[in-house]
Motif scaffolding. Structure first.
Motif, mmCIF file in Angstrom:
data_model
loop_
_atom_site.group_PDB
_atom_site.id
_atom_site.type_symbol
_atom_site.label_atom_id
_atom_site.label_comp_id
_atom_site.label_asym_id
_atom_site.label_seq_id
_atom_site.Cartn_x
_atom_site.Cartn_y
_atom_site.Cartn_z
ATOM 1 N N THR A 182 0.840 -1.178 0.000
ATOM 2 C CA THR A 182 0.000 0.000 0.000
ATOM 3 C C THR A 182 0.882 1.237 0.000
ATOM 4 O O THR A 182 1.858 1.300 0.751
ATOM 5 C CB THR A 182 -0.906 0.020 1.247
ATOM 6 O OG1 THR A 182 -1.669 -1.175 1.257
ATOM 7 C CG2 THR A 182 -1.832 1.213 1.232
ATOM 8 N N CYS A 183 0.530 2.194 -0.823
ATOM 9 C CA CYS A 183 1.337 3.409 -0.942
ATOM 10 C C CYS A 183 0.431 4.622 -1.059
ATOM 11 O O CYS A 183 -0.574 4.594 -1.772
ATOM 12 C CB CYS A 183 2.248 3.290 -2.167
ATOM 13 S SG CYS A 183 3.386 4.666 -2.351
ATOM 14 N N LEU B 79 1.240 8.612 9.962
ATOM 15 C CA LEU B 79 1.457 7.161 9.972
ATOM 16 C C LEU B 79 2.411 6.761 11.092
ATOM 17 O O LEU B 79 2.176 5.772 11.796
ATOM 18 C CB LEU B 79 2.002 6.693 8.618
ATOM 19 C CG LEU B 79 1.012 6.700 7.459
ATOM 20 C CD1 LEU B 79 1.739 6.463 6.140
ATOM 21 C CD2 LEU B 79 -0.071 5.653 7.666
ATOM 22 N N GLN B 80 3.479 7.531 11.275
ATOM 23 C CA GLN B 80 4.424 7.237 12.354
ATOM 24 C C GLN B 80 3.763 7.392 13.717
ATOM 25 O O GLN B 80 4.003 6.593 14.619
ATOM 26 C CB GLN B 80 5.657 8.137 12.236
ATOM 27 C CG GLN B 80 6.544 7.765 11.066
ATOM 28 C CD GLN B 80 7.673 8.748 10.833
ATOM 29 O OE1 GLN B 80 7.567 9.941 11.152
ATOM 30 N NE2 GLN B 80 8.765 8.261 10.259
ATOM 31 N N GLU C 272 0.778 6.748 14.376
ATOM 32 C CA GLU C 272 -0.105 5.590 14.527
ATOM 33 C C GLU C 272 0.677 4.288 14.688
ATOM 34 O O GLU C 272 0.088 3.217 14.799
ATOM 35 C CB GLU C 272 -1.038 5.483 13.319
ATOM 36 C CG GLU C 272 -1.960 6.672 13.131
ATOM 37 C CD GLU C 272 -3.030 6.769 14.197
ATOM 38 O OE1 GLU C 272 -3.444 5.717 14.728
ATOM 39 O OE2 GLU C 272 -3.463 7.894 14.497
ATOM 40 N N ALA D 142 2.927 3.021 12.424
ATOM 41 C CA ALA D 142 3.279 2.374 11.159
ATOM 42 C C ALA D 142 4.766 2.532 10.878
ATOM 43 O O ALA D 142 5.382 3.521 11.282
ATOM 44 C CB ALA D 142 2.463 2.981 10.012
ATOM 45 N N ARG D 143 5.318 1.539 10.199
ATOM 46 C CA ARG D 143 6.731 1.585 9.800
ATOM 47 C C ARG D 143 6.794 1.879 8.307
ATOM 48 O O ARG D 143 6.217 1.165 7.498
ATOM 49 C CB ARG D 143 7.401 0.249 10.103
ATOM 50 C CG ARG D 143 7.429 -0.067 11.599
ATOM 51 C CD ARG D 143 7.745 -1.502 11.845
ATOM 52 N NE ARG D 143 6.642 -2.305 11.265
ATOM 53 C CZ ARG D 143 6.653 -3.607 11.140
ATOM 54 N NH1 ARG D 143 7.686 -4.309 11.529
ATOM 55 N NH2 ARG D 143 5.634 -4.255 10.620
ATOM 56 N N ILE D 144 7.502 2.952 7.981
ATOM 57 C CA ILE D 144 7.630 3.375 6.591
ATOM 58 C C ILE D 144 9.033 3.023 6.127
ATOM 59 O O ILE D 144 9.986 3.350 6.811
ATOM 60 C CB ILE D 144 7.373 4.896 6.486
ATOM 61 C CG1 ILE D 144 5.957 5.177 6.956
ATOM 62 C CG2 ILE D 144 7.583 5.393 5.073
ATOM 63 C CD1 ILE D 144 5.653 6.596 7.193
ATOM 64 N N LYS E 74 8.043 -0.177 5.303
ATOM 65 C CA LYS E 74 7.638 -1.583 5.468
ATOM 66 C C LYS E 74 6.117 -1.748 5.444
ATOM 67 O O LYS E 74 5.598 -2.605 4.742
ATOM 68 C CB LYS E 74 8.221 -2.161 6.755
ATOM 69 C CG LYS E 74 7.955 -3.626 6.896
ATOM 70 C CD LYS E 74 8.724 -4.242 8.026
ATOM 71 C CE LYS E 74 8.367 -5.715 8.071
ATOM 72 N NZ LYS E 74 9.422 -6.540 8.547
ATOM 73 N N ASP E 75 5.400 -0.921 6.208
ATOM 74 C CA ASP E 75 3.941 -1.030 6.256
ATOM 75 C C ASP E 75 3.258 -0.229 5.148
ATOM 76 O O ASP E 75 2.277 -0.677 4.554
ATOM 77 C CB ASP E 75 3.416 -0.551 7.612
ATOM 78 C CG ASP E 75 3.925 -1.405 8.756
ATOM 79 O OD1 ASP E 75 4.148 -2.619 8.549
ATOM 80 O OD2 ASP E 75 4.117 -0.854 9.859
ATOM 81 N N PHE E 76 3.754 0.971 4.894
ATOM 82 C CA PHE E 76 3.175 1.868 3.893
ATOM 83 C C PHE E 76 4.288 2.621 3.179
ATOM 84 O O PHE E 76 5.252 3.033 3.808
ATOM 85 C CB PHE E 76 2.258 2.919 4.548
ATOM 86 C CG PHE E 76 1.073 2.334 5.251
ATOM 87 C CD1 PHE E 76 -0.073 2.012 4.546
ATOM 88 C CD2 PHE E 76 1.105 2.125 6.609
ATOM 89 C CE1 PHE E 76 -1.169 1.472 5.196
ATOM 90 C CE2 PHE E 76 0.011 1.593 7.283
ATOM 91 C CZ PHE E 76 -1.129 1.265 6.571
ATOM 92 N N SER F 176 11.222 6.425 1.625
ATOM 93 C CA SER F 176 9.810 6.261 1.986
ATOM 94 C C SER F 176 9.085 5.235 1.122
ATOM 95 O O SER F 176 7.878 5.046 1.266
ATOM 96 C CB SER F 176 9.083 7.608 1.918
ATOM 97 O OG SER F 176 9.028 8.075 0.590
#
Length: 92
Positions: free
Chosen positions: A1-2, A18-19, A21, A23-25, A27-29, A90
Motif C-alpha cells: 500500500t502506498c 502514519l508514524q 499511529e 506504522a513503519r515506513i 515496510k507497512d506503507f 519512503s
C-alpha cells in the motif's frame, strides 16, 4: 500500500501521521510526494518524490512570455517538461 500525494508537504504530513499511529515506513506503507523542491530532502525518512524541473519551467515561461509580448499576444503553444522520479527511503 502506498500513499501518492499531491505535494511533498502533504506527503510529510502523511508520514508523520502514519508514524504517530505506529506504522513503519516503508515496510507497512509507502509514501510518495510531488514537487521535489526541498521537503523531500529533510523529511525523516527521506521522501520519494516526483521532482518537477522548476528552473527549466521558469526559463520556458519567461521565454514564452517575452515571445507573447513581441508577437502582440499571439498564442505560444504548449511545452511539456518531464518530471523525474527520485527514489528515497519512503518507498521499497
Amino acid at each position: 500500500t502506498c500513499f501518492v500525494c499531491a505535494s511533498d508537504r502533504i506527503a510529510v504530513g502523511v508520514v508523520r501521521q502514519l508514524q504517530d499511529e505506529g506504522a513503519r515506513i516503508p515496510k507497512d506503507f509507502g509514501v510518495i510526494g510531488f514537487d521535489g523542491v526541498f521537503l523531500d530532502q529533510v523529511s525523516n525518512p527521506k521522501l520519494t518524490t516526483i521532482k518537477q524541473p522548476i528552473f527549466e519551467m521558469g526559463e520556458m515561461l519567461a521565454k514564452m512570455l517575452l515571445q507573447k509580448i513581441a508577437q502582440s499576444g499571439s498564442p505560444q503553444g504548449e511545452v511539456m517538461l518531464k518530471p523525474k522520479l527520485i527514489r528515497r527511503q519512503s518507498t521499497r
